[in-house]
Design a protein around this motif. Structure first.
Motif, mmCIF file in Angstrom:
data_model
loop_
_atom_site.group_PDB
_atom_site.id
_atom_site.type_symbol
_atom_site.label_atom_id
_atom_site.label_comp_id
_atom_site.label_asym_id
_atom_site.label_seq_id
_atom_site.Cartn_x
_atom_site.Cartn_y
_atom_site.Cartn_z
ATOM 1 N N MET A 10 40.764 44.246 31.671
ATOM 2 C CA MET A 10 41.712 43.406 32.395
ATOM 3 C C MET A 10 43.066 44.130 32.431
ATOM 4 O O MET A 10 43.574 44.555 31.410
ATOM 5 C CB MET A 10 41.829 42.052 31.676
ATOM 6 C CG MET A 10 42.534 41.002 32.472
ATOM 7 S SD MET A 10 42.738 39.375 31.663
ATOM 8 C CE MET A 10 41.085 38.758 31.570
ATOM 9 N N GLU A 11 43.643 44.223 33.605
ATOM 10 C CA GLU A 11 44.936 44.892 33.753
ATOM 11 C C GLU A 11 46.072 43.952 33.371
ATOM 12 O O GLU A 11 45.888 42.744 33.245
ATOM 13 C CB GLU A 11 45.096 45.375 35.184
ATOM 14 C CG GLU A 11 44.128 46.497 35.542
ATOM 15 C CD GLU A 11 44.469 47.135 36.865
ATOM 16 O OE1 GLU A 11 45.655 47.111 37.247
ATOM 17 O OE2 GLU A 11 43.553 47.660 37.500
ATOM 18 N N VAL A 12 47.252 44.528 33.203
ATOM 19 C CA VAL A 12 48.416 43.758 32.760
ATOM 20 C C VAL A 12 48.701 42.597 33.714
ATOM 21 O O VAL A 12 48.930 41.463 33.273
ATOM 22 C CB VAL A 12 49.659 44.670 32.623
ATOM 23 C CG1 VAL A 12 50.898 43.853 32.317
ATOM 24 C CG2 VAL A 12 49.441 45.709 31.540
ATOM 25 N N ALA A 13 48.675 42.827 34.991
ATOM 26 C CA ALA A 13 48.958 41.764 35.966
ATOM 27 C C ALA A 13 47.945 40.633 35.844
ATOM 28 O O ALA A 13 48.309 39.449 35.954
ATOM 29 C CB ALA A 13 48.948 42.330 37.384
ATOM 30 N N GLU A 14 46.697 40.962 35.616
ATOM 31 C CA GLU A 14 45.660 39.935 35.442
ATOM 32 C C GLU A 14 45.876 39.155 34.148
ATOM 33 O O GLU A 14 45.695 37.934 34.124
ATOM 34 C CB GLU A 14 44.273 40.580 35.425
ATOM 35 C CG GLU A 14 43.865 41.171 36.756
ATOM 36 C CD GLU A 14 42.565 41.948 36.659
ATOM 37 O OE1 GLU A 14 41.675 41.690 37.497
ATOM 38 O OE2 GLU A 14 42.442 42.784 35.736
ATOM 39 N N LYS A 15 46.276 39.849 33.091
ATOM 40 C CA LYS A 15 46.553 39.183 31.814
ATOM 41 C C LYS A 15 47.729 38.217 31.949
ATOM 42 O O LYS A 15 47.693 37.101 31.440
ATOM 43 C CB LYS A 15 46.840 40.213 30.725
ATOM 44 C CG LYS A 15 45.632 40.994 30.284
ATOM 45 C CD LYS A 15 46.014 42.009 29.211
ATOM 46 C CE LYS A 15 44.815 42.842 28.806
ATOM 47 N NZ LYS A 15 45.163 43.850 27.792
ATOM 48 N N VAL A 16 48.754 38.669 32.648
ATOM 49 C CA VAL A 16 49.931 37.822 32.859
ATOM 50 C C VAL A 16 49.553 36.589 33.670
ATOM 51 O O VAL A 16 49.934 35.457 33.324
ATOM 52 C CB VAL A 16 51.072 38.613 33.535
ATOM 53 C CG1 VAL A 16 52.190 37.685 33.993
ATOM 54 C CG2 VAL A 16 51.605 39.685 32.600
#
Length: 65
Positions: free
Chosen positions: A1-7
């Protein structure tokens, strides 16, 4: 999971969990909210609202602190 998805996941979770919550501190400007928040770490929001009613009149600007 990328940072934008985590956020996005975290923001969705917080909205679902706390979406209906409201701040019980009484304030008119961001500085007042900051000071009330600092005070609320050591007291109840109800007591902070009693104190800040006079505090914010006596010390309305950052320079006053």
């Amino acid at each position: 999971m990328e940072v934008a998805e985590k956020v996005a996941f975290l923001l969705d979770f917080l909205d679902e969990t706390y979406g209906d919550s409201a701040c019980s501190l009484i304030y008119q400007k961001p500085l007042e909210l900051l000071i009330a928040t600092i005070l609320s770490a050591q007291s109840t929001d109800a007591n902070v609202n009693k104190v800040t009613e006079k505090l914010f009149v006596k010390y309305p600007a950052l320079e006053d602190y």
